[in-house]
Design an enzyme around this catalytic site. Structure first.
Site, PDB file in Angstrom:
ATOM      1  CB  SER A   1      -0.897  -0.004   1.237  1.00 35.10           C
ATOM      2  OG  SER A   1      -0.125   0.263   2.384  1.00 35.10           O
ATOM      3  CE  LYS A   2      -3.436   3.936   0.817  1.00 37.29           C
ATOM      4  NZ  LYS A   2      -3.760   2.685   0.166  1.00 37.29           N
ATOM      5  NE  ARG A   3       0.338   0.242   5.830  1.00 34.04           N
ATOM      6  CZ  ARG A   3       0.893  -0.963   5.944  1.00 34.04           C
ATOM      7  NH1 ARG A   3       2.164  -1.083   6.239  1.00 34.04           N
ATOM      8  NH2 ARG A   3       0.182  -2.040   5.768  1.00 34.04           N
TER       9      ARG A   3
END
Length: 436
Positions: free
Chosen positions: A201-203
């Site tokens: 994911s974006k993290r």
RNA sequence: GUCCCCGUCGUCUAGCGGUCUAGGAUCCCGGUCUUUCAAGCCGGAGGCGGGGGUUCGAAUCCCCCCGGGGACACCA
């Protein structure tokens, strides 16, 4: 397998990330391999989260990756159909209304079996599920419902999607059953994980497809890399698009989740940089030079086709991304070069004279090919009684502004007489001044 | 917590009962080449999660455990 029809069905709530791109790729490859159809269907039934920008970004990402679609749909365009089917289910008694929403009645007992093409037979106990909403109180359909209606109406033969959808499958199977429809074959592909082994994911940093483009990756490399995440064909690592289409099938897809390893992507990108047609690469290099603010479009054009081509050919040998290549191309332009911190050590005062001698020798040349340049420099060095090693790094750092570069004579030739002579003279003068 | 899936070098993977003292790729470490750094070439380190079975024989089949992940929305 005749008449294969598969789809990629993203929800336009953000950019296309590499996990979604891999799902799209597998579907696309499956369709192309079987000479079937690849459909792009935007699942925008969640009106509060869907945006036009996201749709544009998804399309742009797919286009960049070269995943062309044969048909295009927007789920919200089919809302009347969804409502009609929901109404039918209501009348049939398998669905009921409560607080304004229409709910699907889940079987209270028994079990449901999914025959997954990748995972095999998976059995769910029906009691694990609760009744679920198929039509929201605002009249829009929910995922599991719209998905079934559309997959059926659009004639999908296979549903290839991420593992995270596995336990949606029983729900969808019940809906197919209630409608008396033949369900498609299901194939759940393993997830892509970040370095911490949780769903990517974006993290995890850069995950947007377009972000990889911006960072100077080739679509060929990303496609190749994504294909190998969860799929393999013997020991082969590098696949052209044609080879992927030829070899890809579901039996080559694995069952365990794969970690996205950027180091390997970088290696593959380098491999693809080295395989890319030089004219095409020269165009790309020009774009990235502008993107990175190394030079203006006009300056790049002033360089000329052949120099840009030569630069691309040399620079791709020791750079792994187009951005790195662009940054290493700074010395091509008639601008002052910022010198690296190590320059102070490399540019010793006693080099002032040799640098000037080299500048003079090079200035006298008509032909500035690497061979001529080399001959001239070696001649000067012989007169001076110096080995090449004594001046190589100094010349390199002055001409390119870097301690690392392609071959010295190549780089001098490429920089052009004017740039080289000016830079050598400036450096020589500064060294002299330092002595005084 | 419940359900589902997964478990071969750090990472991606080959392996589909014997040909495995487990192969390839990446990464890392040496060497070679050399005007720098790469690339190339040569070499090295590094793995079948554990325990029971089945079998003449298991990385491959079965069971248990452990570990990891995913899903449990009027999101998709």
């Amino acid at each position: 397998m005749g008449n294969v029809r598969v789809r990629f069905a993203p929800s336009p709530t953000g950019y296309l990330h590499v996990g979604g791109a891999r799902t799209a790729l597998f579907n696309w490859l499956f369709a192309r391999h079987h000479k079937g159809a690849f459909i792009l269907r935007i699942e925008d039934t969640d009106r509060t989260r869907s945006t036009e920008e996201a749709i544009d970004q998804i399309k742009e990402s797919l286009r960049w990756l070269g995943l062309d679609w044969d048909e295009y749909y927007r789920q919200t365009d089919r809302i009347d159909r969804h409502r009609g089917v929901a109404q039918f289910l209501l009348e049939k008694g398998v669905a009921y209304e409560s607080e304004g929403a229409i709910w699907f009645r889940v079987p209270r007992s028994g079990s449901t079996v999914v025959e997954d093409l990748i995972l095999g037979r998976v059995e769910f106990s029906n009691s694990e599920f609760k009744d679920f909403v198929i039509l929201r109180s605002d009249g829009t359909p929910t995922y599991n419902f719209a998905c079934v209606v559309d997959d059926h109406d659009m004639g999908m033969t296979h549903v290839i999607r991420g593992d995270e959808h596995m336990n949606n499958t029983p729900k969808q199977l019940w809906i197919y059953g209630a409608l008396g429809w033949e369900p498609p074959a299901f194939a759940h592909i393993p997830l892509i994980l970040g370095p911490d082994r949780t769903k990517l994911s974006k993290r995890h940093g850069a995950v947007s497809v377009l972000e990889y483009r911006r960072r100077g990756f080739l679509p060929e490399a990303l496609v190749n890399f994504l294909a190998r995440l969860g799929w393999s064909h013997g020991d082969q690592e590098i696949f052209s698009r044609e080879e992927l289409i030829r070899y890809f099938d579901l039996d080559g897809v694995g069952t365990s989740a794969a970690v996205f390893d950027e180091a390997k992507l970088l290696w593959l990108n380098h491999e693809w940089l080295k395989r890319t047609d030089l004219d095409k690469l020269a165009d790309l290099l020009a774009e990235y030079i502008v993107q990175e603010g190394i030079a203006t479009r006009e300056e790049v054009e002033a360089l000329g086709r052949s120099r840009l081509r030569r630069a691309a050919g040399l620079l791709r040998e020791r750079n792994k991304t187009l951005v790195d290549m662009a940054r290493a191309a700074r010395f091509l332009f008639p601008r002052p070069l910022p010198l690296p911190p190590e320059a102070g050590e490399i540019l010793r005062p006693e080099l002032a004279a040799p640098l000037e001698r080299i500048a003079a020798a090079l200035e006298a040349l008509d032909d500035f090919s690497p061979e001529t340049v080399e001959r001239a420099i070696r001649e000067v060095l012989a007169e001076l009684g110096l080995p090449l090693k004594a001046v190589a790094q100094a010349v390199r750092v002055v001409v390119t502004g870097r301690t690392v570069s392609p071959g010295l004579f190549d780089v001098i030739s490429l920089a052009g007489k004017e740039n080289v002579v000016r830079r050598l003279r400036t450096a020589s003068r500064e060294l002299q001044d330092r002595v005084k």
